[in-house]
Design a protein around this motif. Structure first.
Motif, PDB file in Angstrom:
ATOM      1  N   GLN A   1       0.825  -1.204   0.000  1.00 11.05           N
ATOM      2  CA  GLN A   1       0.000   0.000   0.000  1.00 11.05           C
ATOM      3  C   GLN A   1       0.862   1.259   0.000  1.00 11.05           C
TER       4      GLN A   1
ATOM      5  N   SER B   1      -5.835   8.349 -13.686  1.00 14.27           N
ATOM      6  CA  SER B   1      -6.850   7.308 -13.483  1.00 14.27           C
ATOM      7  C   SER B   1      -7.530   6.915 -14.795  1.00 14.27           C
TER       8      SER B   1
ATOM      9  N   ASP C   1      -3.402  -0.583 -10.109  1.00 15.21           N
ATOM     10  CA  ASP C   1      -3.739  -0.107  -8.766  1.00 15.21           C
ATOM     11  C   ASP C   1      -3.097   1.261  -8.519  1.00 15.21           C
TER      12      ASP C   1
ATOM     13  N   LEU D   1       0.952   4.051  -3.092  1.00 11.87           N
ATOM     14  CA  LEU D   1       0.655   5.463  -2.857  1.00 11.87           C
ATOM     15  C   LEU D   1       1.832   6.355  -3.239  1.00 11.87           C
TER      16      LEU D   1
ATOM     17  N   HIS E   1      -4.963   5.133  -7.858  1.00 12.52           N
ATOM     18  CA  HIS E   1      -4.697   5.996  -6.710  1.00 12.52           C
ATOM     19  C   HIS E   1      -4.080   7.339  -7.112  1.00 12.52           C
TER      20      HIS E   1
END
Length: 335
Positions: free
Chosen positions: A35, A75, A66, A39, A70
């Motif tokens: 994670q 996106s 993924d 990020l 984020h």
């Protein structure tokens, strides 16, 4: 119409799914590690804010999707790339780093990966996978707002990490020397294979071209200059044709008194091994120029911060100003 196009290259450093075992000396990412890496990578992409980005060391396209989910700026971007191909000898899946491309501009055709070397290029007998790239280059045709097409290649050449054969100890000087030579031969052969691909593309049709990648060597290294097609001196049109140029060397805003461009720190040495190469169409010395490199920026502050989720490479961002078609024709008539 958009007059400035921004290109970047970004080695994301072992982007994989949590729990995936990549190397014997590297622990798999935990869910928390994953994670944090997703990020950080998304934030770094947003900071680059480039229209086209080439990426290296992508072990999982799902992980890269993924990252894009984020990000604030990507996106809805086009993602081109492929998960690692099965082992050619066993047919079993294998985790190997791949390259990928993110584009906010449309692609004129589906992206293509070159798995095999062109005819006439091969590793010396006895080497692993003598007929193929370790990390297949990715070719995408990017469609500009004025309908012109730019060929973009994303590459990742073999690292300088010694290539020990199975069972060899790593503590003897001669074994170390031979292992380094095998890495150099692999990187050199891949450079020759890339030059062959680029030359074939020139024969198939003249188009502006940009190569984004981790070359694992400096711009003046033999392997890099092979890819660039260097060897001619002077600036006449014939000697520019087919060559690639280091954006950092031809940028309009280059400050020779203050140069802080580096993308890697190894054993205290600061090196630039990630490069954006452009064809003569972006070199103002050419009468065929359709644009020019305005400036080159290196995003490398994170290399001194030693965050575990960060990449061990800096990113290179290049701003290119496109000429309008009328100005391009006028330049051609003047020269």
């Amino acid at each position: 119409m958009q007059q400035e196009i921004r290109f970047a290259t970004f080695n994301v450093c072992n982007l994989s799914q949590p729990g995936a075992k990549l190397y014997d000396n590297l622990a798999p990412l935990t869910p928390d590690d994953y994670q944090a890496k997703v990020l950080w990578t998304a934030q770094q992409l947003d900071q680059l804010d480039a229209d086209v980005i080439g990426l290296q060391e992508v072990f999982s396209m799902a992980a890269l999707r993924d990252v894009l989910a984020h990000s604030r700026r990507y996106s809805n971007a086009t993602l081109a790339g492929f998960d690692p191909a099965p082992d050619p000898h066993t047919g079993e899946p294998r985790l190997t780093p791949q390259v990928a491309l993110i584009s906010r501009l449309p692609l004129a055709a589906p992206a293509h990966a070159y798995q095999l070397f062109p005819d006439g290029v091969a590793m010396p007998e006895g080497n692993r996978d003598p007929d193929r790239f370790a990390r297949a280059p990715l070719h995408a045709q990017v469609l500009l707002p004025d309908e012109r097409v730019i060929d973009v290649l994303v590459i990742h050449l073999k690292s300088k990490r010694p290539d020990y054969r199975h069972g060899e100890p790593g503590d003897e000087a001669m074994l170390y020397a031979h292992a380094n030579l095998r890495s150099l031969i692999r990187r050199g052969t891949e450079a020759v294979a890339l030059r062959a691909l680029l030359s074939q593309m020139d024969r198939d049709g003249r188009r502006p071209r940009i190569v984004l990648g981790d070359f694992n060597d400096t711009a003046d290294a033999v392997t890099t200059t092979i890819v660039m097609g260097s060897g001619c001196v002077g600036l006449d049109d014939e000697e520019l044709s087919g060559r690639l140029f280091d954006s950092n060397q031809i940028q309009r805003g280059r400050d020779r008194l203050r140069h802080v461009g580096y993308t890697n720190i190894h054993e205290g040495h600061y090196m630039t091994i990630d490069h954006v190469l452009v064809s003569e169409e972006f070199n103002p010395a050419s009468r065929f120029a359709v644009g020019e490199v305005l400036d080159v920026t290196y995003l490398n502050d994170h290399l001194l911060q030693a965050k575990p989720e960060a990449s061990d490479h800096g990113q290179v961002l290049v701003r290119v100003r496109m000429y309008d078609e009328r100005r391009g024709r006028e330049r051609g008539n003047e020269m």
